[in-house]
Design a protein around this motif. Structure first.
Motif, mmCIF file in Angstrom:
data_model
loop_
_atom_site.group_PDB
_atom_site.id
_atom_site.type_symbol
_atom_site.label_atom_id
_atom_site.label_comp_id
_atom_site.label_asym_id
_atom_site.label_seq_id
_atom_site.Cartn_x
_atom_site.Cartn_y
_atom_site.Cartn_z
ATOM 1 N N ALA A 1 2.833 0.690 5.586
ATOM 2 C CA ALA A 1 2.756 0.369 4.162
ATOM 3 C C ALA A 1 1.327 0.471 3.652
ATOM 4 C CB ALA A 1 3.312 -1.033 3.901
ATOM 5 N N VAL A 2 0.356 0.045 4.473
ATOM 6 C CA VAL A 2 -1.049 0.125 4.071
ATOM 7 C C VAL A 2 -1.453 1.580 3.842
ATOM 8 C CG1 VAL A 2 -3.421 -0.247 4.842
ATOM 9 C CG2 VAL A 2 -1.708 -2.041 5.175
ATOM 10 N N VAL A 3 -1.034 2.456 4.750
ATOM 11 C CA VAL A 3 -1.332 3.880 4.580
ATOM 12 C C VAL A 3 -0.673 4.412 3.308
ATOM 13 C CG1 VAL A 3 -1.041 6.185 5.572
ATOM 14 C CG2 VAL A 3 -1.592 4.246 7.054
ATOM 15 N N ALA A 4 0.589 4.019 3.086
ATOM 16 C CA ALA A 4 1.304 4.464 1.882
ATOM 17 C C ALA A 4 0.620 3.941 0.623
ATOM 18 C CB ALA A 4 2.753 3.985 1.933
ATOM 19 N N ILE A 5 0.118 2.706 0.674
ATOM 20 C CA ILE A 5 -0.589 2.116 -0.475
ATOM 21 C C ILE A 5 -1.838 2.913 -0.796
ATOM 22 C CG2 ILE A 5 -1.964 0.121 -1.180
ATOM 23 C CD1 ILE A 5 0.158 -1.632 0.259
ATOM 24 N N LEU A 6 -2.599 3.296 0.223
ATOM 25 C CA LEU A 6 -3.799 4.094 -0.005
ATOM 26 C C LEU A 6 -3.460 5.456 -0.605
ATOM 27 C CD1 LEU A 6 -5.790 3.292 3.278
ATOM 28 C CD2 LEU A 6 -6.329 2.527 0.948
#
Length: 250
Positions: A205-210
């Protein structure tokens, strides 16, 4: 019993009047915002100075960003577009009420109650997102990019058009992103996601958020990317807390 059931054409007529009333109120607020030009742009342009409340609370060093106009019709068109957005924003409670009033008769009592809370929460989260963008994300972005210099011999000359083209879309997008807890809460209660799954895929999710932040930010600098990513990540963590621990059994 069927005499109280509206026909298709009666529903269509009611929808037409719902749209007309909503548009009329939007136009009235838009015209009022257009006429109150000094007040409107005092609010819109406030983040260009260290006198803005956010910078005063931060104790930021004094600065001021001077905007220029480069087109013959640019200021007038910016004025119209900003007033139209302000009109839509201030009229939005009435527009939402009219749409809910049109749809609610076709819902059961429990569905109407659930729809009321979903609509209310969605609207409040959108307003919170808009305010967070206006008071935090956008001012920090403007201060960093507007005062950044590769050399003291080069002055920044920012146009009014570029300023508005950053402010309005950013407020809209951040407002929509703040719907994340509401969407996740609804999906969780439908049994489509769970907090356990969201925790398991937190790194993904963190990667997707970035990636999402990189797509939606109007600029390409890392500072704006991080400023936009942080609230989205916090919203994700709030969503994890709101969503049920496990999928509901069907």
């Amino acid at each position: 019993m069927s005499e109280h059931t509206a026909t298709f054409w009666e529903h269509l007529d009611e929808l037409r009047w719902t749209i007309i009333r909503s548009l009329l109120v939007v136009v009235v607020f838009g015209v009022a915002a257009f006429c109150l030009k000094n007040w409107l742009f005092a609010v819109v342009l406030a983040p260009t100075s260290s006198d803005f409340i956010t910078f005063r609370l931060m104790g930021a060093a004094p600065f001021s960003i001077h905007l220029i106009n480069t087109g013959l019709t640019e200021q007038f068109m910016v004025h119209m577009r900003t007033a139209a957005y302000a009109g839509l924003l201030f009229a939005s409670p009435y527009v939402i009420y009219q749409l809910f009033r049109f749809v609610s008769p076709g819902l059961y009592q429990n569905e109407r109650r659930a729809a009321y809370w979903i609509v209310t929460a969605s609207y409040l989260m959108f307003i919170v997102g808009t305010l967070v963008c206006y008071f935090i994300i956008f001012p920090l972005t403007v201060r960093f990019l507007g005062t950044y210099q590769v050399s003291s011999e080069i002055d920044n000359m920012l146009t009014l058009q570029s300023y508005i083209d950053t402010l309005i879309p950013m407020c809209l997008v951040i407002g929509i992103i703040f719907e994340l807890p509401v969407v996740c809460s609804v999906l969780g209660r439908m049994g489509l996601i769970s907090s356990a799954v969201m925790r398991r895929y937190r790194r993904h999710a963190v990667v997707a958020i970035l990636v999402v932040a990189a797509i939606i930010t109007p600029t390409t600098d890392i500072f704006t990317l991080l400023v936009v990513s942080l609230p989205i990540w916090l919203l994700y963590e709030v969503s994890v807390w709101l969503v049920p621990q496990k999928h509901t059994q069907s």
